[in-house]
Design a protein around this motif. Structure first.
Motif, short mmCIF file in Angstrom:
data_model
loop_
_atom_site.label_atom_id
_atom_site.label_comp_id
_atom_site.label_asym_id
_atom_site.label_seq_id
_atom_site.Cartn_x
_atom_site.Cartn_y
_atom_site.Cartn_z
N ASP A 164 0.75 -1.19 -0.07
CA ASP A 164 -0.02 -0.01 -0.09
C ASP A 164 0.75 1.23 -0.16
N THR A 202 5.59 1.85 -9.21
CA THR A 202 4.98 0.68 -9.93
C THR A 202 5.06 -0.53 -9.25
N ASP A 218 2.43 1.89 -3.29
CA ASP A 218 1.30 2.59 -4.31
C ASP A 218 1.00 4.04 -4.01
N GLU A 219 1.34 4.41 -2.75
CA GLU A 219 0.93 5.72 -2.37
C GLU A 219 2.15 6.62 -2.80
#
Length: 617
Positions: free
Chosen positions: A486, A494, A489-490
């Motif tokens: 997570d 990629t 992603d933040e």
């Protein structure tokens, strides 16, 4: 250093009985005699061979007063020097007066604690009358006698309690609390005795080193209570298979060891190892749930010809490692080849530690090509070891050893730290390298410092791809791994799933992680040219990725035909030796300058042009 001749004269001529006992570090009353002189054996009536290896209780005769006995135990337990005068018995029961003294010694080199015991025989005449006086109530009034009897009973109770306590302490010190087998400490003490018997009497023996292959899986899936039950079951099985002359110990975790006298044939060893492996093939059941947990066994023999019999446990461990490397659930005898490999591994481990200090690990880059444009889209970063003497070493030559040493994180940090500088050099020369990709193990993903390392590296997250290796079992991700993904992603990093299709990464895992890129393992891509029947399977995998909004990479592209087929099937990116093997930063920079960043063209005459590039790389 005292000359041996002087020491021998102390043994032969000293009239005072002297003995040395090696004591437990935890309890001074627990000891074993290691040496005594002739006067000592003469006074107590035991031969030297009967004294050596015995506990201090050999000096307690039936006529030693209970109070004196308790006094001795108390002083020994508290490591106090002391002296007593009392009636005692020789081995044959004869009563005599003695003065017994104990002096505490310590060895600064080993930390071992010792007792020096001294016994002097006093005048003989008063022994029997004194003994009779102690037993005859007529010599004193009844009230005094009653007090003495009460005191003796009280002391006897206390003595019994202390004996039980001593037995309990000794048991706890030598016994594994969970399985009841010998523990590591007791095993190490016994091993020294077995080795000493080998050196002095030629008593050969074998070591069987046993390790459960999937114990962590049992703990993770069924819980730690089930893991404990499994260990208890294994301990019972080992007791059932071994003889009274064998020593069975649990060294800790899921590691067990057996010491067995060699006997006339090694056949009984192979039969025992076979039986252990076979019994561990049977599924283990706990609370109605079954799981498999095989075992691997390494066998080594300590024989009279060995220069270093203390090496036998390490030899059995090497044999165990060999058994595991051959597929687990099997056993192996130690061989000289394993010994050579063990030496080489130790040298490799030493060199790896030095390499970490010298930061000898460098990045190599493997191009990843955009199937639509033929241009480089990314470069996967792979570690290499730049050694002073052997040149550049590939990961296969050192990563397994590094993993066993627990230094993979350190190697990752060294290579990762060089990544931002590499990108700067590419940009500085005007070469377009849009992204770099790094492989990340399950352990690294579970490391809370991983995100910090990315942030502090200075790398633009938009130019970084993190490839999650197949070693991450997506169906059983821990909370830390989920948090890390997570966070990636933040940050704008990629996420790619590597080696998809090998069995570890499931569709459910893809739904849970939602990576941006799906890399199809080379074993599915390589047959598509020669075997058209595998193409529907590859098309299905591509379809899964596309349906989830992912871009798809074909790994293992090794020819023009490979590139054409998989690109026509819908792969977005291509990677393989056809576009170049992993190369150094300088070689990749030169290649990008030479080709303008374009590695492939899908035009009608693409074959000739691409083959020209292939020869260049």
């Amino acid at each position: 250093m005292i000359p041996a001749q002087i020491f021998n004269q102390i043994n032969d001529k000293c009239t005072e009985g002297l003995a040395l006992a090696l004591a437990s570090n935890d309890d001074g009353a627990v000891m074993e005699f290691q040496w005594c002189n002739k006067a000592f054996t003469k006074i107590i009536g035991y031969e030297a061979a009967e004294v050596v290896g015995q506990r201090g209780t050999i000096l307690v005769g039936p006529d030693l007063e209970q109070g004196i006995h308790l006094y001795i135990i108390e002083k020994l337990m508290n490591w106090e020097n002391f002296s007593t005068k009392a009636l005692n018995n020789r081995k044959n029961g004869e009563v005599y007066w003695q003065r017994m003294s104990w002096v505490h010694l310590s060895d600064p080199d080993t930390g071992n604690r010792w007792w020096l015991c001294s016994i002097v025989e006093l005048e003989q005449g008063s022994a029997e009358p004194a003994k009779r006086a102690m037993k005859d109530p007529a010599i004193s009034d009844q009230e005094s006698y009653a007090r003495v009897v009460e005191k003796v009973h009280r002391l006897e109770k206390e003595n019994t309690r202390l004996h039980q306590l001593a037995k309990s302490v000794a048991k706890d010190a030598n016994e594994d609390a969970l399985t009841g087998l010998s523990n590591r400490r007791h095993f190490e003490v016994e091993l020294k005795t077995w080795i000493e018997n080998l050196k002095q009497h030629g008593t050969e023996f074998a070591v069987l080193y046993i390790d459960l292959d999937r114990f962590k899986f049992v703990n993770d899936t069924l819980g730690h209570d089930a893991g404990d039950q499994l260990l208890v079951s294994v301990a019972k099985m080992l007791r059932d298979l071994t003889d009274a002359s064998d020593l069975v110990a649990r060294l800790g975790g899921d590691e067990f060891v057996i010491l067995r006298p060699l006997g006339k044939s090694a056949l009984n060893l192979s039969n025992l190892a076979d039986e252990i492996v076979q019994r561990m093939q049977v599924p283990f059941t706990c609370d109605g749930k079954s799981t498999a947990c095989s075992a691997s066994v390494g066998v080594a023999i300590a024989n009279a010809n060995m220069k270093d019999p203390e090496q036998v446990v390490a030899d059995s461990d090497a044999a165990l490692y060999h058994a595991k490397s051959q597929g687990k659930g099997r056993w192996s005898f130690f061989t000289e080849e394993m010994h050579a490999n063990s030496i080489a591994t130790k040298q490799l481990a030493s060199d790896l530690l030095l390499a970490c200090e010298r930061r000898e690990f460098i990045p190599y880059f493997h191009p990843l090509i955009d199937a639509a444009t033929g241009r480089i889209a990314c470069a996967e970063m792979l570690v290499r070891w730049s050694t002073p003497n052997k040149g550049i070493l590939a990961p296969a030559e050192f990563l397994d050893t590094a993993a066993n040493m627990g230094i993979l994180k350190r190697i990752d940090e060294i290579v990762f730290a060089s990544l931002n500088g590499a990108l700067y050099h590419f940009d500085e020369t005007g070469v377009d390298l849009p992204r770099v990709a790094v492989n990340v193990s399950a352990a690294r993903l579970a490391d809370p410092t991983f995100i910090h390392d990315i942030k502090s590296s200075g790398i633009n997250p938009a130019r970084l791809t993190v490839e999650i290796l197949e070693s991450v079992y997506l169906d059983r991700m821990g909370d830390v791994v989920r948090w890390t993904i997570d966070e990636l992603d933040e940050l704008g990093v990629t996420v790619a799933i590597d080696d998809f299709g090998t069995g570890h990464a499931s569709v459910r895992g893809l739904l849970e992680i939602r990576p941006a890129i799906l890399k199809i393992d080379r074993q599915f891509i390589q047959p598509v040219v020669a075997d058209a029947s595998v193409r529907p399977l590859v098309a299905s995998i591509i379809g899964i990725g596309k349906s989830l909004g992912m871009r798809v990479v074909a790994e293992g592209v090794e020819s023009e035909e490979h590139a054409r087929i998989v690109s026509e099937m819908g792969c977005d990116y291509l990677q393989g030796f056809y576009f170049g093997k992993p190369m150094s930063e300088e070689d990749l920079r030169n290649k990008l300058i030479e080709t303008g960043g374009k590695f492939w063209s899908r035009g009608p005459c693409a074959g000739d042009r691409v083959r020209g590039v292939g020869r260049a790389v």
